[in-house]
Design a protein around this motif. Structure first.
Motif, PDB file in Angstrom:
ATOM      1  N   ARG A 168       0.865  -1.191   0.000  1.00  0.00           N
ATOM      2  CA  ARG A 168       0.000   0.000   0.000  1.00  0.00           C
ATOM      3  C   ARG A 168       0.893   1.230   0.000  1.00  0.00           C
ATOM      4  O   ARG A 168       1.867   1.301   0.752  1.00  0.00           O
TER       5      ARG A 168
ATOM      6  N   GLY B  87       0.305   4.114   1.188  1.00  0.00           N
ATOM      7  CA  GLY B  87       0.250   4.744   2.506  1.00  0.00           C
ATOM      8  C   GLY B  87       1.265   4.119   3.452  1.00  0.00           C
ATOM      9  O   GLY B  87       1.961   4.814   4.189  1.00  0.00           O
TER      10      GLY B  87
ATOM     11  N   GLN C  73       4.736   5.259   2.561  1.00  0.00           N
ATOM     12  CA  GLN C  73       5.011   6.625   3.020  1.00  0.00           C
ATOM     13  C   GLN C  73       5.277   6.659   4.512  1.00  0.00           C
ATOM     14  O   GLN C  73       6.139   7.377   4.984  1.00  0.00           O
ATOM     15  N   ARG C  74       4.501   5.852   5.237  1.00  0.00           N
ATOM     16  CA  ARG C  74       4.654   5.858   6.687  1.00  0.00           C
ATOM     17  C   ARG C  74       6.073   5.435   7.052  1.00  0.00           C
ATOM     18  O   ARG C  74       6.712   6.004   7.927  1.00  0.00           O
TER      19      ARG C  74
ATOM     20  N   ASP D  20       8.462   8.466   6.149  1.00  0.00           N
ATOM     21  CA  ASP D  20       8.310   9.748   6.828  1.00  0.00           C
ATOM     22  C   ASP D  20       8.815   9.737   8.268  1.00  0.00           C
ATOM     23  O   ASP D  20       9.873  10.224   8.575  1.00  0.00           O
ATOM     24  N   VAL D  21       8.028   9.233   9.153  1.00  0.00           N
ATOM     25  CA  VAL D  21       8.265   9.369  10.581  1.00  0.00           C
ATOM     26  C   VAL D  21       8.153   7.990  11.210  1.00  0.00           C
ATOM     27  O   VAL D  21       7.300   7.202  10.818  1.00  0.00           O
TER      28      VAL D  21
ATOM     29  N   GLN E 210       6.767   5.522  13.527  1.00  0.00           N
ATOM     30  CA  GLN E 210       5.505   5.493  14.260  1.00  0.00           C
ATOM     31  C   GLN E 210       5.473   4.263  15.132  1.00  0.00           C
ATOM     32  O   GLN E 210       6.019   3.231  14.788  1.00  0.00           O
TER      33      GLN E 210
ATOM     34  N   LEU F 281       7.980  18.133  32.569  1.00  0.00           N
ATOM     35  CA  LEU F 281       8.248  18.709  31.250  1.00  0.00           C
ATOM     36  C   LEU F 281       9.716  18.595  30.886  1.00  0.00           C
ATOM     37  O   LEU F 281      10.591  18.758  31.733  1.00  0.00           O
ATOM     38  N   ARG F 282       9.954  18.328  29.605  1.00  0.00           N
ATOM     39  CA  ARG F 282      11.315  18.427  29.097  1.00  0.00           C
ATOM     40  C   ARG F 282      11.621  19.907  28.875  1.00  0.00           C
ATOM     41  O   ARG F 282      10.694  20.703  28.686  1.00  0.00           O
TER      42      ARG F 282
ATOM     43  N   ASP G  60       9.868  21.194  25.912  1.00  0.00           N
ATOM     44  CA  ASP G  60       8.442  21.478  26.086  1.00  0.00           C
ATOM     45  C   ASP G  60       8.235  22.852  26.695  1.00  0.00           C
ATOM     46  O   ASP G  60       7.354  23.606  26.286  1.00  0.00           O
ATOM     47  N   VAL G  61       9.069  23.163  27.708  1.00  0.00           N
ATOM     48  CA  VAL G  61       8.953  24.472  28.354  1.00  0.00           C
ATOM     49  C   VAL G  61       9.183  25.567  27.317  1.00  0.00           C
ATOM     50  O   VAL G  61       8.433  26.537  27.232  1.00  0.00           O
TER      51      VAL G  61
ATOM     52  N   ARG H  92       8.796  25.393  24.059  1.00  0.00           N
ATOM     53  CA  ARG H  92       7.692  25.465  23.097  1.00  0.00           C
ATOM     54  C   ARG H  92       6.470  26.147  23.704  1.00  0.00           C
ATOM     55  O   ARG H  92       5.824  26.976  23.065  1.00  0.00           O
ATOM     56  N   LEU H  93       6.169  25.796  24.955  1.00  0.00           N
ATOM     57  CA  LEU H  93       4.999  26.396  25.606  1.00  0.00           C
ATOM     58  C   LEU H  93       5.181  27.899  25.734  1.00  0.00           C
ATOM     59  O   LEU H  93       4.281  28.689  25.429  1.00  0.00           O
TER      60      LEU H  93
END
Lengths: 119, 589
Positions: B6, B8, B11-12, B15-16, B18, B48-49, B52-53, B55-56
């Motif tokens: 397939r 899809g 591509q999976r 790409d990343v 999962q 939090l990493r 994350d801090v 990004r927030l």
């Protein structure tokens, strides 16, 4: 009079992202880059993670945008990945996204595209 | 042999990475006690990493920072470019000014966020519950006190007080006294005017009064009082300040807080259906303080003599030559002013909520955070104002006259022939007004509202340009007033008379929009900049006071918006006539 006919689309899925108010545009842009046609945004409120972040909870907006993107099954994974990365969904408070399959749908389809299928 | 994959899936893989986890394994198993009841599950805090801090925080601060950045920086760049290319003069203290402007941006950002989180919830709760729990007189008293309180918290009021020190006491003793010894009374009178406007605005919400008579009954006495002040040699010098005060009062604190109270009252009285009723308070809040300040001018003139004021000022000046305490000097003074602006308002709102309404405080942590943010923002903004905006404004203001007259700071002045230089100075003011207004975020919001209310007849861009043109002409005229030392009364009289005549002919909708747009445009960035510029300008050209620019910047948009409104209506009626006649023709054929 010519009979009107309806073209039904199949093999679709809907990606729904719930993100902080103001981040929806970024989600839509990344989805479009990945090939999605468009998106619907509506406003909502919600919280959950916010209360567990302590002091940093203030950075998370209670007001949310719900972005719904309809994609074909083939492009689903591409769009899903693109949106996930653009929305930083691996950071707490950035939102939640999920996919549901759609049974059928209908919308405007350009005549020349239809003609190609009828041949 | 062929293998089918397939697309899809392919591509999976590309790409990343999962992985799939069953959500069943993430959700907690809820325990029950002996009687089978659920023991409430306590969610553990999230660790939090650092990413994350980051990004927030980035997600939180960057849009808020950019909002203010966009309204401050283009103006500053314009001033600097004008100074370098037209006046051929470098910016002195450029690093201090850059730092000051940065502080202004950060301060405004913190203050707006603090206002949204710390002060607005109070306004909404009080607006919603106050009318249900108490009688109309109590509601009106609280609306009045709120009007006084918000005036103290308005950032631009600080700028008004700051410019008082520049005025030379010998030239205009009463004006000097108003801005120095009587400055507390001045702010109180202005606040009283805003409070009165809040009362009338609330009544207007409840009884759906038309704005037109309210305008007639407040502007005409204001003009008459100004005419009376003209008879008195000292009080007449206060006129510029008085009419400028009107524009200063209606800033980012007053408008939303007073509006949220009024809308809450109207909604709980069941009469909140008129979309126009939200307008009008801003208008009244910019006219009443004028009357108050002129009256105060009379009081000062009759209770003290110019000689006394001058003597007192001299005494104060000699006393001040001793080292001032830390709280009398910038930046200590800025900090004290910042705290003094916010705390009384917060205390008042808190008391109303607890004592009058007996409502519990919900979400206390968030409110405290908001209030701390508002105070920190106010202090930062004040410091930035002193070192950035006001400094830049007064520098440009004092250098612009070099274009057409001889001043000591600029070696080759006058740089241009008188006519050309004067035109350049006026054009400078025109574009400054145009740009500053177009960048004002409040105008953008007003444009959206107006477009919605008029069902798209009055386009957002049309309104924004109409207001900006008005302000631009206003500032240019105000500058001319300073250069040629024209009496302010003879400039505001024709302006307001024209505005009143246009009000008579316009529909209620456009009257509301036009009179409010004047107050909306004079925000926390435009006001200090224009005031400081006018004062620097006035100092060099030798006029008594540099007020009056804001006055003209408030009248002209009223006129321009109402004229545009009349034109839009004329066009609409013409078009409907045309379509009617053409449809008649086709019918006849």
């Amino acid at each position: 009079m010519k009979q009107r006919n309806i073209t039904i689309l199949t093999d679709l899925a809907m990606i729904t992202c719930i993100v902080q108010r103001g981040n929806g545009d970024r989600i839509v842009a990344s989805a479009r880059d990945a090939g999605a046609q468009g998106a619907t945004i509506y406003y909502a409120r919600g919280s959950g993670v916010r209360e567990r972040l302590g002091m940093l909870g203030v950075t998370v907006e209670v007001e949310k945008e719900v972005v719904q993107i309809i994609v074909s099954n083939d492009q689903l994974d591409t769009v899903f990945n693109s949106v996930y990365l653009a929305g930083n969904f691996d950071t707490p408070g950035m939102g939640f996204m999920y996919v549901v399959p759609l049974a059928k749908a209908a919308t405007y389809i350009p005549q020349e595209v239809l003609a190609k299928f009828r041949q | 042999m062929t293998q089918q994959i397939r697309y899809g899936d392919f591509q999976r893989r590309c790409d990343v990475e999962q992985e799939q986890i069953s959500y069943n394994r993430l959700t907690p198993v809820v325990k029950t006690d002996n009687s089978g009841k659920i023991i409430p599950h306590i969610h553990p805090p999230i660790v939090l990493r650092p990413l994350d801090v980051y990004r927030l925080l980035k997600n939180y601060t960057s849009p808020r920072f950019m909002d203010q950045f966009r309204s401050v920086v283009p103006l500053a760049i314009y001033l600097v470019l004008f100074q370098i290319f037209i006046l051929r003069e470098l910016i002195t203290d450029s690093w201090v000014i850059t730092g000051g402007l940065l502080l202004v941006i950060v301060g405004l950002m913190l203050f707006m966020e603090g206002l949204r989180l710390g002060l607005m919830p109070f306004g909404e709760i009080i607006g919603n519950t106050l009318p249900r729990k108490s009688t109309l007189p109590v509601v009106l008293v609280i609306a009045f006190l709120l009007g006084v309180g918000v005036t103290f918290a308005e950032p631009a009021i600080g700028a008004l007080k700051a410019v008082g020190s520049i005025i030379q006491v010998e030239k205009a003793p009463v004006l000097y006294a108003l801005l120095n010894d009587w400055s507390m009374a001045l702010v109180l009178v202005v606040g009283g005017g805003v409070g009165l406007a809040a009362i009338l605005g609330t009544l207007r919400f409840l009884y759906a009064w038309s704005l037109k008579p309210l305008i007639y009954y407040s502007v005409i006495p204001g003009l008459m009082l100004s005419a009376a002040a003209l008879m008195h040699p000292e009080v007449s010098k206060v006129l510029g300040l008085a009419w400028d005060c009107g524009g200063v009062t209606t800033g980012p604190v007053t408008v939303p807080l007073v509006l949220s109270l009024g809308i809450g009252i109207a909604a709980s009285a069941g009469k909140g259906d008129n979309p126009m009723s939200g307008f009008g308070i801003v208008t009244l809040a910019s006219v009443f303080p004028v009357i108050g300040v002129i009256s105060l001018g009379f009081v000062v003139a009759f209770t003290t003599t110019p000689a006394e004021i001058i003597a007192a000022a001299k005494l104060a000046a000699s006393a001040a030559s001793a080292a001032p305490a830390w709280y009398e000097e910038s930046p200590g003074l800025d900090a004290v002013l910042g705290v003094r602006a916010i705390l009384p308002l917060v205390l008042f709102l808190f008391l109303v909520l607890r004592v009058v309404l007996k409502e519990p405080i919900r979400n206390g942590g968030m409110l405290t955070y908001g209030i701390i943010l508002a105070i920190a923002g106010m202090i930062t903004f004040n410091i930035g104002l002193t070192y950035g905006l006001a400094k830049l404004g007064s520098q440009s203001g004092s250098l612009v006259p070099a274009a057409f007259m001889k001043i000591n700071e600029v070696a080759q002045s006058p740089l241009y022939a008188y006519g050309i230089g004067l035109t350049l100075a006026v054009l400078f003011a025109w574009f400054l007004g145009f740009g500053a207004t177009l960048a004002e975020p409040a105008l953008n919001a007003l444009g959206d509202t107006v477009q919605n209310l008029t069902n798209g007849v009055f386009k957002k861009s049309l309104l924004m340009y109409a207001v900006s043109f008005g302000v631009a002409f206003g500032i240019a005229i105000g500058l001319l007033k300073l250069i040629l030392d024209l009496p302010i009364f003879w400039m505001l009289l024709p302006g307001y008379v024209l505005a009143l005549v246009l009000t008579y002919f316009s529909t209620e909708e456009f009257v509301n929009i036009a009179w409010d747009s004047a107050g909306v445009t004079t925000g926390p960035i435009t006001v200090p900049l224009v005031l400081a510029m006018g004062l620097g300008f006035g100092n060099v050209t030798g006029v008594i006071e540099g007020f009056g620019i804001l006055t003209m910047a408030s009248v002209c948009p009223i006129i321009s918006v109402m004229m545009t409104g009349l034109w839009v209506r004329y066009r609409a009626s013409q078009q409907s006539n045309e379509s009617l006649s053409s449809s008649l023709e086709t019918a006849a054929l």
